[in-house]
Motif scaffolding. Structure first.
Motif, PDB file in Angstrom:
ATOM      1  N   LYS A  23       1.099  -1.494   0.499  1.00  0.00           N
ATOM      2  CA  LYS A  23      -0.011   0.113   0.239  1.00  0.00           C
ATOM      3  C   LYS A  23       1.147   1.205  -0.323  1.00  0.00           C
ATOM      4  CE  LYS A  23      -4.333  -1.612   2.450  1.00  0.00           C
ATOM      5  NZ  LYS A  23      -5.059  -1.572   3.592  1.00  0.00           N
ATOM      6  N   THR A  24       1.821   1.638   0.712  1.00  0.00           N
ATOM      7  CA  THR A  24       2.630   2.336   0.388  1.00  0.00           C
ATOM      8  C   THR A  24       3.322   2.184  -0.489  1.00  0.00           C
ATOM      9  OG1 THR A  24       3.464   2.136   3.331  1.00  0.00           O
ATOM     10  CG2 THR A  24       4.987   3.541   2.157  1.00  0.00           C
ATOM     11  N   GLU A  25       4.090   1.402  -1.081  1.00  0.00           N
ATOM     12  CA  GLU A  25       4.267   1.302  -2.752  1.00  0.00           C
ATOM     13  C   GLU A  25       4.183   1.887  -3.338  1.00  0.00           C
ATOM     14  OE1 GLU A  25       7.125  -1.936  -3.579  1.00  0.00           O
ATOM     15  OE2 GLU A  25       7.955  -2.136  -1.770  1.00  0.00           O
ATOM     16  N   ILE A  26       2.280   1.671  -3.510  1.00  0.00           N
ATOM     17  CA  ILE A  26       1.632   2.375  -4.345  1.00  0.00           C
ATOM     18  C   ILE A  26       1.019   3.155  -4.116  1.00  0.00           C
ATOM     19  CG2 ILE A  26      -0.596   1.533  -5.149  1.00  0.00           C
ATOM     20  CD1 ILE A  26      -0.865  -1.110  -4.457  1.00  0.00           C
ATOM     21  N   SER A  27       0.720   3.683  -3.319  1.00  0.00           N
ATOM     22  CA  SER A  27       0.758   5.312  -2.516  1.00  0.00           C
ATOM     23  C   SER A  27       1.713   6.330  -2.678  1.00  0.00           C
ATOM     24  CB  SER A  27       0.699   5.764  -0.574  1.00  0.00           C
ATOM     25  OG  SER A  27       0.399   7.036  -0.910  1.00  0.00           O
ATOM     26  N   GLY A  28       3.456   5.326  -2.959  1.00  0.00           N
ATOM     27  CA  GLY A  28       4.320   6.620  -3.435  1.00  0.00           C
ATOM     28  C   GLY A  28       4.024   6.316  -5.497  1.00  0.00           C
ATOM     29  N   MET A  29       3.784   5.113  -6.036  1.00  0.00           N
ATOM     30  CA  MET A  29       3.545   5.131  -7.294  1.00  0.00           C
ATOM     31  C   MET A  29       2.539   5.856  -7.627  1.00  0.00           C
ATOM     32  SD  MET A  29       3.834   0.657  -7.873  1.00  0.00           S
ATOM     33  CE  MET A  29       3.306   1.094  -9.345  1.00  0.00           C
ATOM     34  N   THR A  31       1.993   9.045  -6.194  1.00  0.00           N
ATOM     35  CA  THR A  31       2.398  10.502  -6.799  1.00  0.00           C
ATOM     36  C   THR A  31       3.229  10.174  -7.213  1.00  0.00           C
ATOM     37  OG1 THR A  31       2.057  10.712  -3.606  1.00  0.00           O
ATOM     38  CG2 THR A  31       3.906  12.070  -4.691  1.00  0.00           C
ATOM     39  N   ASP A  32       4.066   9.615  -7.914  1.00  0.00           N
ATOM     40  CA  ASP A  32       4.966   9.817  -9.233  1.00  0.00           C
ATOM     41  C   ASP A  32       4.156   9.621 -10.269  1.00  0.00           C
ATOM     42  OD1 ASP A  32       7.242   9.261  -7.311  1.00  0.00           O
ATOM     43  OD2 ASP A  32       7.350   7.419  -7.694  1.00  0.00           O
ATOM     44  N   ILE A  33       3.182   9.114 -10.326  1.00  0.00           N
ATOM     45  CA  ILE A  33       2.052   9.073 -11.918  1.00  0.00           C
ATOM     46  C   ILE A  33       1.705  10.317 -12.103  1.00  0.00           C
ATOM     47  CG2 ILE A  33      -0.212   7.901 -12.807  1.00  0.00           C
ATOM     48  CD1 ILE A  33       0.847   5.700 -11.526  1.00  0.00           C
ATOM     49  N   ASP A  35       2.757  12.731 -10.466  1.00  0.00           N
ATOM     50  CA  ASP A  35       3.664  14.313 -10.898  1.00  0.00           C
ATOM     51  C   ASP A  35       4.184  13.547 -12.553  1.00  0.00           C
ATOM     52  OD1 ASP A  35       4.172  14.933  -8.384  1.00  0.00           O
ATOM     53  OD2 ASP A  35       5.893  13.790  -8.100  1.00  0.00           O
ATOM     54  N   ILE A  36       4.850  12.907 -12.668  1.00  0.00           N
ATOM     55  CA  ILE A  36       4.482  12.568 -14.481  1.00  0.00           C
ATOM     56  C   ILE A  36       2.821  13.287 -15.386  1.00  0.00           C
ATOM     57  CG2 ILE A  36       4.780  10.802 -16.164  1.00  0.00           C
ATOM     58  CD1 ILE A  36       5.921   8.812 -13.865  1.00  0.00           C
ATOM     59  N   LYS A  37       2.094  13.240 -14.533  1.00  0.00           N
ATOM     60  CA  LYS A  37       0.905  13.657 -14.907  1.00  0.00           C
ATOM     61  C   LYS A  37       0.992  15.076 -15.575  1.00  0.00           C
ATOM     62  CE  LYS A  37      -3.391   9.773 -14.426  1.00  0.00           C
ATOM     63  NZ  LYS A  37      -4.374  10.042 -13.717  1.00  0.00           N
ATOM     64  N   THR A  38       1.360  15.867 -14.442  1.00  0.00           N
ATOM     65  CA  THR A  38       1.753  17.357 -14.427  1.00  0.00           C
ATOM     66  C   THR A  38       2.549  17.521 -15.053  1.00  0.00           C
ATOM     67  OG1 THR A  38       0.968  16.922 -12.094  1.00  0.00           O
ATOM     68  CG2 THR A  38       1.614  18.727 -12.250  1.00  0.00           C
ATOM     69  N   ASP A  39       3.842  16.894 -15.476  1.00  0.00           N
ATOM     70  CA  ASP A  39       4.818  16.894 -16.127  1.00  0.00           C
ATOM     71  C   ASP A  39       4.356  16.659 -17.559  1.00  0.00           C
ATOM     72  OD1 ASP A  39       6.743  17.435 -14.230  1.00  0.00           O
ATOM     73  OD2 ASP A  39       7.741  14.921 -13.890  1.00  0.00           O
TER      74      ASP A  39
END
Length: 135
Positions: A23-29, A31-33, A35-39
């Motif tokens: 769950k922690t890793e999915i939450s981090g993913m 957040t990363d996704i 950030d990628i969408k924003t980029d």
């Protein structure tokens, strides 16, 4: 049996820990996704701006080509005008020389006529003086 239950409980606790880590890793993913969408959104905006700039540059280049074409036409016209001026200047110089020659001839003829008339008058006066002095 109790051992078996303890063992199952231990396995379940391990699985809960693994699920919590996932769950922690999915939450981090997530957040990363995000950030990628924003980029990607920023990149789309940048690409759109670049397309607009490129379109403006194409218009500017087209305008420059038109200006260069107009300048070539103007230069060609100027060269033709210069050639006509040079030809006209040559003709004008020849005409001036011919006119001056004609005027010089007329002036010489006029001076010759006046000199001839004056010579006739002087001759007549001298003849009259000579005749009077003989009397």
């Amino acid at each position: 049996m109790e051992n078996t239950l303890n063992q199952i409980l231990s396995e379940i606790k391990g699985m809960k820990t693994d699920i919590s880590d996932m769950k922690t890793e999915i939450s981090g993913m997530k957040t990363d996704i995000c950030d990628i969408k924003t980029d990607i959104c920023g990149m789309k905006t940048d690409i759109s701006g670049m397309k607009t700039d490129n379109s403006g540059m194409k218009t500017d280049i087209s305008d420059m080509k038109t200006d260069i074409s107009d300048m070539k036409t103007d230069i060609s016209d100027l060269k033709q005008g210069q050639r006509r001026l040079e030809e006209s200047q040559e003709k004008m110089q020849k005409n001036i020389i011919e006119s001056l020659g004609g005027f010089t001839d007329r002036i010489m003829d006029h001076v010759d006529d006046k000199t001839g008339a004056l010579n006739k008058r002087v001759y007549k006066v001298e003849s009259d003086i000579e005749r009077l002095s003989r009397q």
